[in-house]
Enzyme design. Sequence first.
Site, short mmCIF file in Angstrom:
data_model
loop_
_atom_site.label_atom_id
_atom_site.label_comp_id
_atom_site.label_asym_id
_atom_site.label_seq_id
_atom_site.Cartn_x
_atom_site.Cartn_y
_atom_site.Cartn_z
N ASP A 78 0.81 -1.23 0.00
CA ASP A 78 0.00 0.00 0.00
C ASP A 78 0.84 1.27 0.00
O ASP A 78 0.46 2.28 0.58
CB ASP A 78 -0.97 0.02 1.21
CG ASP A 78 -1.79 -1.24 1.28
OD1 ASP A 78 -2.32 -1.64 0.23
OD2 ASP A 78 -1.87 -1.85 2.37
N HIS A 88 -5.14 -1.64 -5.85
CA HIS A 88 -4.80 -0.24 -5.97
C HIS A 88 -5.95 0.54 -6.57
O HIS A 88 -6.79 0.00 -7.28
CB HIS A 88 -3.52 -0.05 -6.78
CG HIS A 88 -3.53 -0.80 -8.06
ND1 HIS A 88 -2.77 -1.92 -8.25
CD2 HIS A 88 -4.22 -0.61 -9.19
CE1 HIS A 88 -3.01 -2.38 -9.46
NE2 HIS A 88 -3.89 -1.61 -10.04
N THR A 89 -5.96 1.80 -6.23
CA THR A 89 -7.03 2.67 -6.66
C THR A 89 -6.42 3.72 -7.58
O THR A 89 -5.39 4.30 -7.24
CB THR A 89 -7.64 3.37 -5.42
OG1 THR A 89 -7.96 2.36 -4.47
CG2 THR A 89 -8.88 4.16 -5.75
N ARG A 101 -6.27 0.41 8.26
CA ARG A 101 -4.85 0.05 8.30
C ARG A 101 -4.21 0.59 9.57
O ARG A 101 -4.62 1.65 10.08
CB ARG A 101 -4.12 0.63 7.09
CG ARG A 101 -4.59 0.04 5.80
CD ARG A 101 -3.81 0.60 4.61
NE ARG A 101 -4.35 0.10 3.36
CZ ARG A 101 -4.53 0.82 2.26
NH1 ARG A 101 -4.22 2.09 2.23
NH2 ARG A 101 -5.04 0.27 1.18
P1 IMP Z 1 -2.30 -12.87 2.23
O1 IMP Z 1 -1.41 -12.26 1.20
O2 IMP Z 1 -3.77 -12.70 1.93
O3 IMP Z 1 -1.94 -14.29 2.55
O4 IMP Z 1 -2.08 -12.07 3.60
C1 IMP Z 1 -0.86 -12.09 4.32
C2 IMP Z 1 -0.54 -10.72 4.90
O5 IMP Z 1 -0.10 -9.85 3.87
C3 IMP Z 1 -1.74 -10.03 5.55
O6 IMP Z 1 -1.28 -9.27 6.65
C4 IMP Z 1 -2.24 -9.10 4.46
O7 IMP Z 1 -2.96 -8.01 4.96
C5 IMP Z 1 -0.92 -8.68 3.84
N1 IMP Z 1 -1.02 -8.26 2.46
C6 IMP Z 1 -1.07 -9.04 1.37
N2 IMP Z 1 -1.11 -8.30 0.26
C7 IMP Z 1 -1.06 -7.02 0.62
C8 IMP Z 1 -1.04 -5.78 -0.09
O8 IMP Z 1 -1.04 -5.71 -1.33
N3 IMP Z 1 -1.00 -4.65 0.69
C9 IMP Z 1 -0.94 -4.70 2.03
N4 IMP Z 1 -0.95 -5.83 2.74
C10 IMP Z 1 -1.01 -6.98 2.05
#
Ligand code: IMP
Length: 424
Positions: A12, A40-41, A301
């Site tokens: 992010d 993303h936005t 967040r």
């Molecule tokens: P997963 O990728 O869904 O397995 O999540 C694992 C961790 O990575 C979690 O804490 C999610 O919130 C974080 N996460 C995965 N992709 C993103 C992203 O694109 N931005 C921010 N956090 C992410």
Amino acid sequence: MRSLVLGLQFGDEGKGKITDFISGKDSVLVRYNGGTNAGHTVVTGKGTFKFHLLPAGSLRSKTIVLGNGMVIDPEALISEIKTILPENPELRILVSSAANVVTKLHKAIDKSQEEMRGASKIGTTSHGIGPTYEEKYSRNGIRIEDLKDVNIVRKKLSLISKMRESELRGTEYQSEEKLDELANELASSWPSIKNFVTRTESFLFESVRSGEEMVFEGGHGTLLDIDFGSYPYVTSSNTVSGAIHTGSGVSLRKINRIIGVIKSYTSRVGEGPFPTELKGQEADKLREAGSEYGTTTGRPRRVGWLDIPLIKYASELNDVDELSITKLDVLGAFKEISICKSYDHSITNPMNVLLGFEKTVPEYITMDSWGILKESEIQHIVETGYKSVPQEMKDYIGTIEKMCNKPVKIISIGKIRESTIIKE
Ligand code: IMP
């Protein structure tokens, strides 16, 4: 020019905006890792667009490629293609036949694993990303090319369901009828996507050979990398620069410019350590000022000050050429801004702080803020360039450059696409 844009924090960082900014109408845009857990936005004159699978510059580029390193939910893919094509009818979309497919069964496993973890849950996006990568590496994964044959899909679903019995216990994905239904549903997506599916690496090799303008967009952030991130609070793919090779077939040696994107402060979704995290009213103020709610899950967040030791680590790991800073306008909400310059005793590797091996407290410097910028002020900066950026903001940027020993080349000072400017 072949550029790679990736995030140096916990995701992010606003990478999408930078990809969108540097990509032109003739660019080939490539994603090579992750799936719908990214998000993303992009705000344009025509509205707000949210993408999870397609790279951010899709609105105006010529070609986009979803590489073999991605995990793709066909339903989400079809829906995003339906959104993008009316906006960019000439867009050529290529999807790797070797990318793995995220199914509802994997989403159910993701949920069940988080329940089993209990208090030590990761806080995943519950989009089935981790279990789909597990399937890939256990060599039972359903690949995009399998969707053309319902029998192959059904056979693989049976095997997965059998092998994952304990994780699927109590879910509907243990019944034969449900697996039939899921196989049919997955295979029914084939007619809508088959024209996009190909061995994307061949196309990319040719694009490199013919000198096409290419932009690779990394999903997530470096500190969520499965190897180098804050394990186990990480995503399930490699997010560092080297992942472009395994995730797309294109060697990192072919990249001329690696841009490390940082947000002017830090945010994190889900669980895991966060040394500069703010709590209480200050956190609420920063969260509101930065609209820090997940694009993918809508979760608020966690937010905190910029953490230089972590950024230096991520910048070295990715071998970045330059930094890009987003959301600088947001910090204007504060009178004074803090930057974590170091931790309270010298540490061998800042990741040891994130991994809990070294207990230490962030040490901050404070700087004056530039105050809330009015729309007209942002507009003026956009029209006249970096020289009109407030001196306090220039000082903040200069401090980051000095501490990280990397030049800042692109900054973003507002929500709209036009508020991204080049620092001369
Ligand atoms: P997963 O990728 O869904 O397995 O999540 C694992 C961790 O990575 C979690 O804490 C999610 O919130 C974080 N996460 C995965 N992709 C993103 C992203 O694109 N931005 C921010 N956090 C992410």
